[in-house]
Design a protein around this motif. Structure first.
Motif, mmCIF file in Angstrom:
data_model
loop_
_atom_site.group_PDB
_atom_site.id
_atom_site.type_symbol
_atom_site.label_atom_id
_atom_site.label_comp_id
_atom_site.label_asym_id
_atom_site.label_seq_id
_atom_site.Cartn_x
_atom_site.Cartn_y
_atom_site.Cartn_z
ATOM 1 N N GLY A 268 0.799 -1.215 0.000
ATOM 2 C CA GLY A 268 0.000 0.000 0.000
ATOM 3 C C GLY A 268 0.831 1.264 0.000
ATOM 4 N N PHE A 269 2.017 1.217 0.615
ATOM 5 C CA PHE A 269 2.908 2.377 0.610
ATOM 6 C C PHE A 269 3.920 2.310 -0.522
ATOM 7 N N ALA A 270 4.518 1.146 -0.724
ATOM 8 C CA ALA A 270 5.597 1.017 -1.712
ATOM 9 C C ALA A 270 5.107 1.187 -3.139
ATOM 10 N N MET A 271 3.812 0.944 -3.397
ATOM 11 C CA MET A 271 3.297 1.054 -4.754
ATOM 12 C C MET A 271 2.592 2.385 -5.020
ATOM 13 N N ARG A 272 2.664 3.308 -4.084
ATOM 14 C CA ARG A 272 2.121 4.642 -4.343
ATOM 15 C C ARG A 272 2.911 5.298 -5.466
ATOM 16 N N PRO A 273 2.323 6.275 -6.171
ATOM 17 C CA PRO A 273 0.998 6.871 -5.991
ATOM 18 C C PRO A 273 -0.096 6.058 -6.685
ATOM 19 N N VAL A 274 -1.345 6.440 -6.400
ATOM 20 C CA VAL A 274 -2.494 5.799 -7.036
ATOM 21 C C VAL A 274 -2.612 6.275 -8.476
ATOM 22 N N ARG A 275 -2.665 5.314 -9.397
ATOM 23 C CA ARG A 275 -2.877 5.615 -10.816
ATOM 24 C C ARG A 275 -3.874 4.609 -11.379
ATOM 25 N N GLU A 276 -4.708 5.070 -12.283
ATOM 26 C CA GLU A 276 -5.753 4.210 -12.837
ATOM 27 C C GLU A 276 -5.601 4.045 -14.350
ATOM 28 N N ARG A 277 -6.117 2.911 -14.829
ATOM 29 C CA ARG A 277 -6.334 2.758 -16.271
ATOM 30 C C ARG A 277 -7.776 3.129 -16.577
ATOM 31 N N ARG A 278 -7.985 3.747 -17.727
ATOM 32 C CA ARG A 278 -9.344 4.084 -18.136
ATOM 33 C C ARG A 278 -10.140 2.810 -18.402
ATOM 34 N N ALA A 279 -11.434 2.872 -18.176
ATOM 35 C CA ALA A 279 -12.290 1.705 -18.387
ATOM 36 C C ALA A 279 -12.201 1.204 -19.822
ATOM 37 N N SER A 304 -6.955 -2.418 -4.159
ATOM 38 C CA SER A 304 -8.255 -2.071 -3.589
ATOM 39 C C SER A 304 -9.211 -1.730 -4.723
ATOM 40 N N SER A 305 -9.764 -2.773 -5.342
ATOM 41 C CA SER A 305 -10.531 -2.588 -6.575
ATOM 42 C C SER A 305 -11.765 -1.720 -6.383
ATOM 43 N N GLY A 306 -12.346 -1.744 -5.200
ATOM 44 C CA GLY A 306 -13.522 -0.918 -4.959
ATOM 45 C C GLY A 306 -13.222 0.569 -4.981
ATOM 46 N N ASP A 307 -11.945 0.943 -4.868
ATOM 47 C CA ASP A 307 -11.557 2.357 -4.928
ATOM 48 C C ASP A 307 -11.310 2.834 -6.348
ATOM 49 N N TYR A 308 -11.388 1.933 -7.310
ATOM 50 C CA TYR A 308 -11.245 2.320 -8.713
ATOM 51 C C TYR A 308 -12.428 3.213 -9.084
ATOM 52 N N SER A 309 -12.156 4.410 -9.605
ATOM 53 C CA SER A 309 -13.197 5.429 -9.758
ATOM 54 C C SER A 309 -14.264 5.047 -10.775
ATOM 55 N N GLN A 310 -13.963 4.139 -11.707
ATOM 56 C CA GLN A 310 -14.928 3.760 -12.745
ATOM 57 C C GLN A 310 -15.411 2.321 -12.565
ATOM 58 N N VAL A 311 -15.427 1.837 -11.298
ATOM 59 C CA VAL A 311 -15.677 0.417 -11.073
ATOM 60 C C VAL A 311 -17.061 -0.010 -11.559
ATOM 61 N N ASP A 312 -18.085 0.801 -11.310
ATOM 62 C CA ASP A 312 -19.436 0.420 -11.736
ATOM 63 C C ASP A 312 -19.534 0.367 -13.264
ATOM 64 N N GLU A 313 -19.005 1.387 -13.912
ATOM 65 C CA GLU A 313 -19.026 1.429 -15.371
ATOM 66 C C GLU A 313 -18.261 0.253 -15.963
ATOM 67 N N LEU A 314 -17.083 -0.042 -15.399
ATOM 68 C CA LEU A 314 -16.248 -1.110 -15.946
ATOM 69 C C LEU A 314 -16.881 -2.481 -15.741
ATOM 70 N N VAL A 315 -17.312 -2.775 -14.516
ATOM 71 C CA VAL A 315 -17.905 -4.091 -14.237
ATOM 72 C C VAL A 315 -19.171 -4.284 -15.056
ATOM 73 N N GLY A 316 -20.038 -3.263 -15.068
ATOM 74 C CA GLY A 316 -21.276 -3.384 -15.839
ATOM 75 C C GLY A 316 -21.010 -3.598 -17.313
ATOM 76 N N GLY A 317 -20.064 -2.848 -17.864
ATOM 77 C CA GLY A 317 -19.740 -2.981 -19.282
ATOM 78 C C GLY A 317 -19.180 -4.346 -19.621
#
Length: 606
Positions: A268-279, A304-317
């Protein structure tokens, strides 16, 4: 006929990369210090396999640690350990890269070097021997195995591995000199050449300083960070194993880093910062992987997959796109406070699965100490939503031996399990399905580098064993299964996690006395290591069971994980005050990565 699972060693799988040896300038052995089934499930190995093989003139060939039966066959026959793709002996490669995912795999590293006919100590290698590179999670503190490696890659490997391959190709054309190559490699961000540094010790055995012994080597080596994560290469055509692997599915990385700041969690610390891939990027990768493999499950991987900002869009799609092909979607790293009923229903549409949560501690007091930031009410509300969506199997992960833990905290684990059981039967019969199964797993706390708890003492093996048996008695509940991690293994892990170079001779002695596959319970022997420690004049408790002073120089002091030591110390102080810290995407706490985090936020917004 002499080995179990010969398919581990034959190669030739679908999507494996074959190149014309006559056109290859750099032969790269991509190694993993565990079995084929474990290594083929490792996301980092699969990423680097495609990254390296995309380079013209560079051929990455896989090699895994053989199982004990194959080790015996190789030794008896005199045959060397070979790669899967080209059947090349390890000693014939230009570069041998080995992923260090877990401290208990260090004996396997020595086995691979030995069976591959390489000098095990870096100082014994000449210009005609491969350059041995280490990478992966354990490079946060690689000092116990520094004597065996020519260099380490600190942090994320995609960019720097490309740079190292191109640098090696140039040096090879000019007439290879190991010393010249290492001097130039040390100038790359994220590259650590351990022979350029030497620890200097105080009379009490602590480290006074880590001295630079090579002119031009940086006094502090910073880890490498892939800043534009969305643009970095994804897995598109993974090798499809002939046999079942640990994770036999399409695994896609959706996010790196974690904003939560659990104080025991090195990743959680060593892999900072948080970066996302687009859905859209993830969906495109999913199409490619499913078409290339035929997998029937897509696993969306992150800390922490639930913290992915586009989780609903990605899972639903993904569910809508792949449900007709009977391809399911799973989120293996869900936090309790990020779980929603609608999301649970989506995940259950194709295949009914259980859910896994990690409360980590049984009491609210201890969850505040470790900065888990979830309450008992949130936990119960979450499992009720899961039960109402058809879930009847729940796995709960806890940790014992955490700083400030008391027996009342262990009682809290049992109380939580009972509350979850009651919650299941409070759901109307028409909504719940099947019979409730709860699996409780308890690991042992291991203090790790680059965390607020890296100064802590670990509980002794005896204390951990007593706590395990106490909890075992408390969890004799119908429908509940209790698993716990071997305390002796966790003790050695703690020794190695904060160890220094004085451990290398003991590791080598333990290997020569039969240590291998130490991550597998049936092969691990603590006494074998204790004998080696005694022979080398080492007290392992000095590394595992001793609290560090705030100003003590750590063995990894010269390796910068980019998280400030002052920040980590503040977090430790807050832990003892029972004060939580808000997740960093809601409030910046000046951990040391503020500038890169700003860049990451811009990428997500785009």
């Amino acid at each position: 006929m002499k080995v179990e699972k010969p398919a581990r060693y034959v190669g030739g799988e679908l999507n494996s990369v074959m190149k014309d040896p006559g056109e290859v300038e750099v032969n790269f052995a991509l190694g993993f210090a565990d079995t084929y089934e474990v290594g083929m499930s490792h996301l980092g190995i699969n990423i680097l396999y495609e990254v390296i093989n995309a380079l013209p003139g560079v051929w990455a060939q896989r090699v895994f640690c053989p199982w004990t039966d194959m080790i015996s066959v190789l030794r008896e026959s005199g045959e060397p350990l070979r790669s899967l793709e080209g059947g090349m002996p390890l000693c014939d490669f230009d570069i041998v890269g080995i992923n260090l995912s877990y401290e208990m795999c260090y004996s396997n590293v020595l086995a691979m070097l030995d069976l591959g006919r390489l000098p095990m100590l870096a100082r014994d290698r000449g210009d005609g021997d491969p350059v041995v590179i280490g990478g992966g999670a354990c490079t946060v503190n690689p000092e116990p195995v520094a004597d065996f490696f020519d260099l380490f890659v600190l942090g994320e490997g995609e960019e720097v591995t490309r740079e190292l391959c191109l640098l090696f190709a140039r040096h090879k054309k000019e007439g290879f000199s190991r010393a010249a190559f290492l001097r130039e490699a040390a100038k790359l961000e994220g590259v650590y050449v351990p022979s350029f540094y030497e620890p200097v010790y105080n009379t009490d055995g602590t480290i006074r300083e880590v001295a630079v012994r090579q002119e031009g080597a940086p006094p502090v080596v910073k880890k490498r960070i892939v800043e534009n994560f969305d643009a970095e290469q994804t897995i598109k055509k993974p090798v499809l194993p002939y046999i079942n692997t640990v994770h036999d599915r399409c695994t896609l990385e959706i996010m790196r880093g974690c904003p939560r700041g659990c104080r025991f969690c090195q990743a959680g610390f060593a892999m900072r910062p948080v970066r996302e891939r687009r859905a859209d990027t993830v969906r495109a990768a999913a199409r490619s992987v499913i078409a290339a493999t035929g997998y029937d499950e897509i696993s969306l991987s992150s800390l922490s997959s639930g913290d992915y900002s586009q989780v609903d869009e990605l899972v639903g799609g993904l569910v809508r796109e792949f449900s007709d092909q009977r391809v399911s979607v799973s989120l293996p790293s869900l936090r309790i406070d990020s779980f929603e009923k609608d999301l649970a229903a989506e995940l259950q549409r194709v295949r009914k699965t259980g859910l896994t949560f990690a409360p980590e501690a049984g009491s609210q007091r201890l969850r505040d100490v470790i900065n888990k930031n979830i309450s008992q009410d949130e936990i119960i509300a979450t499992v009720v939503r899961a039960f109402e969506s058809g879930v009847s199997s729940v796995k709960l992960y806890f940790m014992i031996g955490l700083p400030t833990e008391t027996m009342e905290d262990l009682d809290g684990i049992a109380d939580m399990v009972k509350s979850i059981r009651e919650a299941f039967y409070s759901v109307p019969k028409e909504k719940r399905r099947g019979f409730l199964n709860i699996t409780v797993s308890a690991s042992c706390f291991v203090p790790k580098a680059c965390t607020p708890f890296m100064w802590e003492a670990q509980d002794t093996v005896e204390t951990l064993g007593q706590k395990q048996q106490y909890l075992r008695g408390k969890l004799k509940i119908k429908g509940v299964k209790f698993n716990y991690h071997d305390a002796a293994t966790s003790f050695l892990e703690a020794v190695l996690a904060r160890g220094d170079r004085r451990l290398a001779p003991a590791l080598l002695m333990a290997y020569r006395n039969g240590a291998v596959m130490d991550a597998w319970y049936e092969f691990f022997s603590l006494e074998r290591y204790m004998e080696a420690f005694r022979a080398c004049g080492i007290d392992p408790a000095f590394y595992a069971n001793r609290e560090r002073a705030a100003g003590e120089v750590m063995p990894f002091e010269h390796l910068d994980c980019r998280i400030g030591k002052a920040f980590l110390r503040r977090e430790r102080d807050r832990a003892y005050e029972g004060v939580t810290t808000q997740e960093c995407r809601k409030q910046c706490h000046a951990c040391g990565l503020q500038d890169i985090c700003g860049l990451a936020k811009k990428q997500v917004n785009r």
